[in-house]
Design a protein around this motif. Structure first.
Motif, mmCIF file in Angstrom:
data_model
loop_
_atom_site.group_PDB
_atom_site.id
_atom_site.type_symbol
_atom_site.label_atom_id
_atom_site.label_comp_id
_atom_site.label_asym_id
_atom_site.label_seq_id
_atom_site.Cartn_x
_atom_site.Cartn_y
_atom_site.Cartn_z
ATOM 1 N N THR A 135 117.982 33.742 -77.276
ATOM 2 C CA THR A 135 117.953 33.176 -75.926
ATOM 3 C C THR A 135 116.503 32.927 -75.544
ATOM 4 N N VAL A 136 116.207 31.684 -75.195
ATOM 5 C CA VAL A 136 114.837 31.283 -74.865
ATOM 6 C C VAL A 136 114.820 30.758 -73.435
ATOM 7 N N ILE A 137 113.899 31.274 -72.641
ATOM 8 C CA ILE A 137 113.724 30.811 -71.261
ATOM 9 C C ILE A 137 112.433 30.002 -71.190
ATOM 10 N N VAL A 138 112.541 28.795 -70.651
ATOM 11 C CA VAL A 138 111.373 27.930 -70.534
ATOM 12 C C VAL A 138 111.162 27.548 -69.074
ATOM 13 N N LYS A 139 109.955 27.101 -68.802
ATOM 14 C CA LYS A 139 109.553 26.768 -67.443
ATOM 15 C C LYS A 139 109.948 25.328 -67.127
ATOM 16 N N ARG A 185 113.688 27.722 -63.709
ATOM 17 C CA ARG A 185 113.662 28.174 -65.094
ATOM 18 C C ARG A 185 114.995 27.801 -65.737
ATOM 19 N N THR A 186 114.977 27.599 -67.057
ATOM 20 C CA THR A 186 116.192 27.273 -67.791
ATOM 21 C C THR A 186 116.292 28.172 -69.014
ATOM 22 N N ALA A 187 117.441 28.815 -69.181
ATOM 23 C CA ALA A 187 117.705 29.640 -70.360
ATOM 24 C C ALA A 187 118.610 28.862 -71.310
ATOM 25 N N THR A 188 118.335 28.983 -72.609
ATOM 26 C CA THR A 188 119.123 28.291 -73.626
ATOM 27 C C THR A 188 119.473 29.274 -74.736
ATOM 28 N N ALA A 189 120.752 29.289 -75.110
ATOM 29 C CA ALA A 189 121.235 30.167 -76.175
ATOM 30 C C ALA A 189 121.407 29.366 -77.455
ATOM 31 N N LEU A 190 120.902 29.917 -78.567
ATOM 32 C CA LEU A 190 120.998 29.290 -79.879
ATOM 33 C C LEU A 190 121.596 30.281 -80.869
ATOM 34 N N LEU A 210 106.272 31.997 -80.196
ATOM 35 C CA LEU A 210 106.436 30.908 -79.234
ATOM 36 C C LEU A 210 105.785 31.249 -77.902
ATOM 37 N N LEU A 211 105.792 32.532 -77.537
ATOM 38 C CA LEU A 211 105.177 32.944 -76.276
ATOM 39 C C LEU A 211 103.673 32.715 -76.302
ATOM 40 N N VAL A 217 107.099 28.314 -72.787
ATOM 41 C CA VAL A 217 108.066 29.355 -73.141
ATOM 42 C C VAL A 217 107.704 30.647 -72.418
ATOM 43 N N LEU A 218 108.667 31.201 -71.668
ATOM 44 C CA LEU A 218 108.424 32.389 -70.852
ATOM 45 C C LEU A 218 109.046 33.650 -71.431
ATOM 46 N N SER A 219 110.145 33.512 -72.179
ATOM 47 C CA SER A 219 110.843 34.694 -72.684
ATOM 48 C C SER A 219 111.642 34.325 -73.925
ATOM 49 N N VAL A 220 111.673 35.249 -74.904
ATOM 50 C CA VAL A 220 112.470 35.073 -76.121
ATOM 51 C C VAL A 220 113.194 36.384 -76.410
#
Length: 228
Positions: A135-139, A185-190, A210-211, A217-220
């Motif tokens: 799960t990656v959260i981006v700005k 913010r948007t979270a994306t699950a892969l 990535l951080l 990228v804000l969170s992984v």
């Protein structure tokens, strides 16, 4: 700078303000669904970058002194005596020259989206046996993503390519879902299919790069699944 702002809006603004001459790709109804518009330079911390020598022809205005002869009085006591002298006039001429420059662009098989390079296919390079949920959260604003034509699609393709670039391995990446994480913010699950030699701590440590490398990228977060 937000994630998708760098894909659509920042390109035009930075080109005007900084005089840059780059392009990036966005989805459009045009040929092959890709339309190129001015954009910012590629991020040096991105993945799938190749340096190539490019040759182009440039034009420039050259100024030359062109001699010509005139007849003038020689001066002195004999005023009627004349002499031939050489004078010069300036001539402007358009000329051409070939210049070779080093250019950083996306490697073969990748296209530019904003400041980064991405591959259009959604699955990468076969399937593995270890499975992980990432799960990656981006700005970026989720509402803006879903409102823009092709916005969420470009976002997920770009994110998948970033993950593959960080892992640098024979990994298959599948998009699962995206959702808003307020504010803006948007979270994306892969879902990641990895070779046996990529364990949970390896995947986590690599994706945490990535951080450091990607400012948006804000969170992984990485979680393991049962091996299949």
């Amino acid at each position: 700078m937000s994630w998708m702002f760098s894909i659509w809006a920042a390109g035009a603004l930075l080109t005007v303000c900084r005089g840059q001459d780059a392009v990036h790709a966005v989805r459009s109804p045009g040929e092959n669904g890709v339309h190129f518009i001015p954009g910012p330079s590629l991020s040096a911390s991105g993945y799938h970058l190749c340096v190539r020598n490019t040759t182009r022809t440039v034009t420039f205005l050259a100024v030359h002194k062109v001699p010509f002869s005139v007849t003038k009085p020689c001066g002195g006591w004999l005023l009627w005596k004349t002499c031939t002298v050489t004078e010069y006039r300036m001539s402007h001429q358009t000329e051409y020259k070939t210049v070779t420059e080093q250019e950083t662009s996306c490697c073969q098989g990748y296209v530019r989206v904003g400041r980064y390079c991405t591959a259009w296919p959604t699955d990468h390079f076969g399937r593995g046996r270890n499975r992980f949920n990432a799960t990656v959260i981006v700005k970026t604003d989720y509402k803006q993503l879903v409102s823009e034509d092709g916005g969420l699609l470009n976002h997920t393709r770009l994110l998948q390519t970033m993950v593959w670039g960080a892992l640098q391995s024979n990994v298959s990446i599948h998009y699962l879902d995206s959702w808003p994480v307020y504010p803006y913010r948007t979270a994306t699950a892969l879902l990641l299919h990895c070779p046996f030699d990529l364990l949970l701590h390896n995947v986590t440590s690599k994706l945490h790069l990535l951080l450091k490398d990607i400012e948006e990228v804000l969170s992984v977060t990485v979680e393991g699944q049962q091996t299949c």
